[in-house]
Scaffold this motif. Structure first.
Motif, mmCIF file in Angstrom:
data_model
loop_
_atom_site.group_PDB
_atom_site.id
_atom_site.type_symbol
_atom_site.label_atom_id
_atom_site.label_comp_id
_atom_site.label_asym_id
_atom_site.label_seq_id
_atom_site.Cartn_x
_atom_site.Cartn_y
_atom_site.Cartn_z
ATOM 1 N N LEU A 42 0.827 -1.202 0.000
ATOM 2 C CA LEU A 42 0.000 0.000 0.000
ATOM 3 C C LEU A 42 0.866 1.259 0.000
ATOM 4 C CD1 LEU A 42 -2.812 1.330 0.198
ATOM 5 C CD2 LEU A 42 -2.594 1.186 2.694
ATOM 6 N N ILE A 43 1.902 1.277 0.847
ATOM 7 C CA ILE A 43 2.782 2.442 0.931
ATOM 8 C C ILE A 43 3.508 2.665 -0.396
ATOM 9 C CG2 ILE A 43 4.909 3.305 2.015
ATOM 10 C CD1 ILE A 43 3.896 2.071 4.639
ATOM 11 N N ASN A 44 3.995 1.599 -1.000
ATOM 12 C CA ASN A 44 4.744 1.724 -2.255
ATOM 13 C C ASN A 44 3.842 2.094 -3.436
ATOM 14 O OD1 ASN A 44 7.376 1.172 -1.267
ATOM 15 N ND2 ASN A 44 6.908 -1.009 -1.182
ATOM 16 N N GLU A 45 2.652 1.513 -3.494
ATOM 17 C CA GLU A 45 1.742 1.848 -4.593
ATOM 18 C C GLU A 45 1.207 3.276 -4.461
ATOM 19 O OE1 GLU A 45 -1.269 -0.709 -5.984
ATOM 20 O OE2 GLU A 45 -0.055 -2.543 -5.855
ATOM 21 N N ALA A 46 0.948 3.706 -3.243
ATOM 22 C CA ALA A 46 0.485 5.081 -3.032
ATOM 23 C C ALA A 46 1.581 6.081 -3.424
ATOM 24 C CB ALA A 46 0.085 5.284 -1.576
ATOM 25 N N PHE A 47 2.825 5.710 -3.169
ATOM 26 C CA PHE A 47 3.955 6.563 -3.556
ATOM 27 C C PHE A 47 4.101 6.624 -5.075
ATOM 28 C CE2 PHE A 47 8.596 6.991 -4.405
ATOM 29 C CZ PHE A 47 8.785 8.257 -3.869
ATOM 30 N N GLU A 48 3.958 5.463 -5.714
ATOM 31 C CA GLU A 48 4.156 5.397 -7.158
ATOM 32 C C GLU A 48 3.002 6.016 -7.945
ATOM 33 O OE1 GLU A 48 4.855 2.041 -10.698
ATOM 34 O OE2 GLU A 48 4.721 1.433 -8.591
ATOM 35 N N HIS A 49 1.769 5.727 -7.552
ATOM 36 C CA HIS A 49 0.618 6.129 -8.354
ATOM 37 C C HIS A 49 -0.056 7.412 -7.870
ATOM 38 C CE1 HIS A 49 1.142 2.425 -10.421
ATOM 39 N NE2 HIS A 49 0.742 1.664 -9.407
ATOM 40 N N LYS A 50 0.077 7.744 -6.568
ATOM 41 C CA LYS A 50 -0.564 8.944 -6.033
ATOM 42 C C LYS A 50 0.442 9.967 -5.524
ATOM 43 C CE LYS A 50 -4.727 7.459 -6.758
ATOM 44 N NZ LYS A 50 -5.572 8.092 -7.798
ATOM 45 N N ARG A 51 1.739 9.621 -5.618
ATOM 46 C CA ARG A 51 2.829 10.519 -5.210
ATOM 47 C C ARG A 51 2.732 10.894 -3.724
ATOM 48 N NH1 ARG A 51 2.364 15.296 -7.585
ATOM 49 N NH2 ARG A 51 4.564 15.777 -7.231
ATOM 50 N N ILE A 52 2.171 9.982 -2.925
ATOM 51 C CA ILE A 52 2.067 10.207 -1.485
ATOM 52 C C ILE A 52 3.386 9.795 -0.833
ATOM 53 C CG2 ILE A 52 0.909 9.505 0.643
ATOM 54 C CD1 ILE A 52 -1.622 9.061 -0.986
ATOM 55 N N PRO A 53 4.072 10.720 -0.161
ATOM 56 C CA PRO A 53 5.334 10.351 0.490
ATOM 57 C C PRO A 53 5.156 9.150 1.424
ATOM 58 C CG PRO A 53 5.084 12.732 0.480
ATOM 59 C CD PRO A 53 3.774 12.161 -0.017
ATOM 60 N N LYS A 54 6.100 8.240 1.372
ATOM 61 C CA LYS A 54 5.989 6.997 2.139
ATOM 62 C C LYS A 54 5.890 7.246 3.635
ATOM 63 C CE LYS A 54 8.514 4.248 -1.305
ATOM 64 N NZ LYS A 54 9.615 3.298 -1.558
ATOM 65 N N GLU A 55 6.656 8.225 4.109
ATOM 66 C CA GLU A 55 6.664 8.508 5.542
ATOM 67 C C GLU A 55 5.318 9.074 6.001
ATOM 68 O OE1 GLU A 55 8.349 11.934 3.241
ATOM 69 O OE2 GLU A 55 8.546 9.748 3.250
ATOM 70 N N TYR A 56 4.661 9.870 5.135
ATOM 71 C CA TYR A 56 3.355 10.417 5.487
ATOM 72 C C TYR A 56 2.329 9.298 5.665
ATOM 73 C CZ TYR A 56 4.815 15.210 4.157
ATOM 74 O OH TYR A 56 5.432 16.429 4.062
ATOM 75 N N LEU A 57 2.346 8.343 4.745
ATOM 76 C CA LEU A 57 1.359 7.267 4.819
ATOM 77 C C LEU A 57 1.658 6.321 5.977
ATOM 78 C CD1 LEU A 57 -1.174 6.062 3.731
ATOM 79 C CD2 LEU A 57 0.160 4.856 1.982
ATOM 80 N N LEU A 58 2.935 6.069 6.254
ATOM 81 C CA LEU A 58 3.292 5.224 7.403
ATOM 82 C C LEU A 58 2.720 5.813 8.688
ATOM 83 C CD1 LEU A 58 4.870 2.971 8.879
ATOM 84 C CD2 LEU A 58 6.841 4.529 8.897
ATOM 85 N N THR A 59 2.930 7.109 8.905
ATOM 86 C CA THR A 59 2.425 7.760 10.114
ATOM 87 C C THR A 59 0.905 7.719 10.159
ATOM 88 O OG1 THR A 59 4.355 9.219 10.242
ATOM 89 C CG2 THR A 59 2.375 9.939 11.396
ATOM 90 N N SER A 60 0.268 7.931 9.012
ATOM 91 C CA SER A 60 -1.199 7.913 8.946
ATOM 92 C C SER A 60 -1.751 6.529 9.255
ATOM 93 C CB SER A 60 -1.662 8.376 7.565
ATOM 94 O OG SER A 60 -1.208 9.689 7.277
ATOM 95 N N ILE A 61 -1.059 5.491 8.805
ATOM 96 C CA ILE A 61 -1.489 4.116 9.097
ATOM 97 C C ILE A 61 -1.365 3.825 10.590
ATOM 98 C CG2 ILE A 61 -0.838 1.686 8.773
ATOM 99 C CD1 ILE A 61 -0.172 2.425 5.834
ATOM 100 N N LEU A 62 -0.285 4.268 11.208
ATOM 101 C CA LEU A 62 -0.130 4.092 12.657
ATOM 102 C C LEU A 62 -1.268 4.782 13.400
ATOM 103 C CD1 LEU A 62 3.734 4.620 13.035
ATOM 104 C CD2 LEU A 62 2.497 2.470 13.366
ATOM 105 N N PHE A 63 -1.624 5.979 12.947
ATOM 106 C CA PHE A 63 -2.742 6.712 13.551
ATOM 107 C C PHE A 63 -4.042 5.921 13.418
ATOM 108 C CE2 PHE A 63 -6.368 9.566 12.760
ATOM 109 C CZ PHE A 63 -6.444 10.218 13.984
#
Length: 425
Positions: A42-63
Motif C-alpha cells: 500500500l505504501i509503495n503503490e500510493a507513492f508510485e501512483h498517487k505521489r504520497i510520500p511513504k513517511e506520510y502514509l506510514l504515520t497515517s497508518i499508525l494513527f
C-alpha cells in the motif's frame, strides 16, 4: 555500535558520513520492508501512483491502527500497563500531498463512522425531537474543548482528533488568552498516559471518565513549526509527545494507474478486523481490555532498549532530553501498534509479542527520534528560550510537585522552592 564484520563497518560509515535526512530515509525503508507485505504494498503503490510520500502514509497508518485499538487493547510489560494512543503530525509545504495520506489511511474508519452516523440519524427520527446523545463516533475535526470532552464521554474507548491543519489547535494551546487552549493541552497531556477526566460544570452536564484515550493527528506547514515549541508547549512536555514526520521521499513522476483495488480492500479488511476485536470488548459486560504480553526474550530486548534511551538521554542536548524521556513511553505504544498491524493480517489474534516485533517497534521509534532531530536542526535558533520562572508557574498551575519541576529544570528542589517564594502564583 559494535563493529564485528563488514556489514557493521558499512553501517558505521553511513552513520557518521550521511545527513540526518539520509539516515531517516534508510530507517523508513527498513521499517516499510519489515512490516507485513500488505502494508508495504500500500505504501509503495500510493507513492508510485498517487505521489504520497511513504513517511506520510506510514504515520497515517499508525494513527489509524491507534484508533482501532482504543482502551480495548493494553500492553503489560516491564511492570507497566500502557495503551496505544499516539500524537502525530505531518510536516511539509503547500502541495506536499499531506491530506491524501491521512485520507487514504483513515478511509475505512470514516466509512465505519458513516454507518454509525446513519444509525444515529435513524434513531433520532424514531425518538422524535429529543435527540439521542449516544452517537458512536471515532473522529472529530472541529470542536470546542467542551464538545470534545462530551464526545469522549459518550465514546469512552477513544477520541480520534483528526485535523487537516493542526496550526489552529497549536496556536490555541500556546495562547494564554484562549478560552479552549489550556483545556486542550490538559486533555492531551493527561490523555497521553490515559489518566482520568473529571469535568464539573455549574450549568451543564458533569461527567467523569476513569481513563482517557485521545489520539491526535494533523498536518502543519514547515513555517509554523516554531509554534509547536512555543507558548508553553515545549515546557509542558506536549512537544515531546509528538511523532514528527517531515517530508523525506519525493516522486515527481505522474502515473495514470490507480492503487490496486485488491490492495485497498486488503488494508480495509485488516484494519476493520481490529475494530471487531475492539467492538467485542466494548460490547462485553465487563469491558475488560485484551491484554498483550511479551515473551521473555522480547521483554528483555524492550528492557535493554529502554535502558539505552536513559543512557542516551543523559548525554544528549537539552532539547532532546525530554523527547527521549517520552520515547520510553512511546516505545510501548508503538509496540502495541506494531503487533496490531502484524496480527491484522492473520485469522487469529496472538496476544504474545515476540522478539522480532519488539525489534520492529524499536526501528519505528528510532525513525521518529531521527525525525525530531531533523525538525530541531531546521529551526536554527527559532527555538524559544525557556524561562525557568515560566516553567515554575506552569508547573504550579498543573499541580506539579517541586520535585517534578526541579527534574524538568535540571536543578535541585531548594532552587525551585526559592523561586516559588519570590513569585506570586
Amino acid at each position: 555500535m559494535e563493529v564485528d564484520n563488514l556489514k557493521d563497518i558499512e553501517e558505521a560509515i553511513l552513520e557518521h558520513s550521511s545527513s540526518l535526512e539520509d539516515k531517516a530515509v534508510r530507517q523508513l525503508h527498513q521499517v516499510v520492508n519489515k512490516l507485513p507485505p500488505y502494508i508495504g504494498r500500500l505504501i509503495n503503490e500510493a507513492f508510485e501512483h498517487k505521489r504520497i510520500p511513504k513517511e506520510y502514509l506510514l504515520t497515517s497508518i499508525l494513527f489509524a491502527f491507534s484508533n482501532t485499538a482504543g482502551l480495548a487493547i493494553r500492553l503489560d510489560a516491564m511492570g507497566y500497563s500502557n495503551y496505544g494512543n499516539i500524537y502525530a503530525t505531518i510536516i511539509g509545504s503547500r502541495g506536499d500531498v499531506k491530506s491524501p495520506a491521512m485520507d487514504l489511511a483513515t478511509e475505512p474508519l470514516k466509512k465505519y463512522d458513516d454507518v454509525e452516523y446513519q444509525e444515529f440519524r435513524e434513531r433520532s427520527l424514531q425518538q422524535g425531537p429529543e435527540e439521542p446523545k449516544g452517537r458512536k463516533q471515532l473522529f472529530i475535526q472541529d470542536a470546542t474543548i467542551e464538545a470534545a470532552y462530551f464526545k469522549h464521554f459518550h465514546n469512552p474507548f477513544s477520541l480520534g482528533i483528526l485535523m487537516d491543519e493542526l496550526y489552529h489547535l497549536i496556536e490555541k494551546m500556546g495562547n494564554p488568552s484562549s478560552k479552549d487552549g489550556p483545556g486542550w493541552r490538559t486533555l492531551l497531556l493527561q490523555g497521553n498516559t490515559n489518566k482520568f477526566v473529571d469535568i464539573v460544570r455549574k450549568t451543564t452536564e458533569s461527567f467523569r471518565l476513569t481513563r482517557s484515550y485521545p489520539v491526535l493527528m494533523g498536518s502543519i506547514q514547515q513555517e509554523f513549526i516554531p509554534k509547536i515549541f512555543a507558548g508553553g508547549n515545549l515546557e509542558s512536555g506536549l512537544t515531546d509527545r509528538l511523532l514528527f514526520t517531515p517530508k523525506l521521499t519525493h516522486n515527481l513522476k505522474l502515473s495514470s494507474f490507480p492503487i490496486g483495488q485488491d490492495c485497498l480492500k486488503r488494508y480495509s479488511d485488516n484494519l476493520l478486523r481490529m475494530m471487531e476485536y475492539r467492538k467485542s470488548v466494548e460490547d462485553s459486560e465487563t469491558k475488560d481490555p485484551i491484554v498483550l504480553t511479551c515473551t521473555p526474550e522480547a521483554e528483555s530486548k524492550l528492557f535493554e532498549y529502554t535502558q539505552s534511551l536513559i543512557y542516551l538521554q543523559e548525554k544528549s542536548e537539552e532539547i532532546e532530553k525530554g523527547y527521549l524521556a517520552k520515547a520510553q513511553i512511546n516505545i510501548h505504544k508503538l509496540l502495541i501498534l506494531t503487533q496490531l498491524i502484524k496480527e491484522s493480517a492473520t485469522s487469529e489474534f496472538n496476544l504474545k509479542i515476540g522478539l522480532e516485533t519488539v525489534e520492529e517497534a524499536i526501528m519505528i521509534m528510532d525513525f521518529y527520534f531521527t525525525n525530531f532531530q531533523i525538525i530541531v536542526g531546521k529551526l536554527e535558533g527559532n527555538l524559544p528560550d525557556i524561562d525557568p520562572n515560566e516553567v515554575v508557574k506552569l508547573g504550579r498551575r498543573n499541580n506539579a510537585t517541586q520535585e517534578q519541576i526541579a527534574a524538568v529544570l535540571g536543578v535541585n528542589k531548594s532552587t525551585v522552592s526559592r523561586k516559588i517564594a519570590r513569585m506570586k502564583i
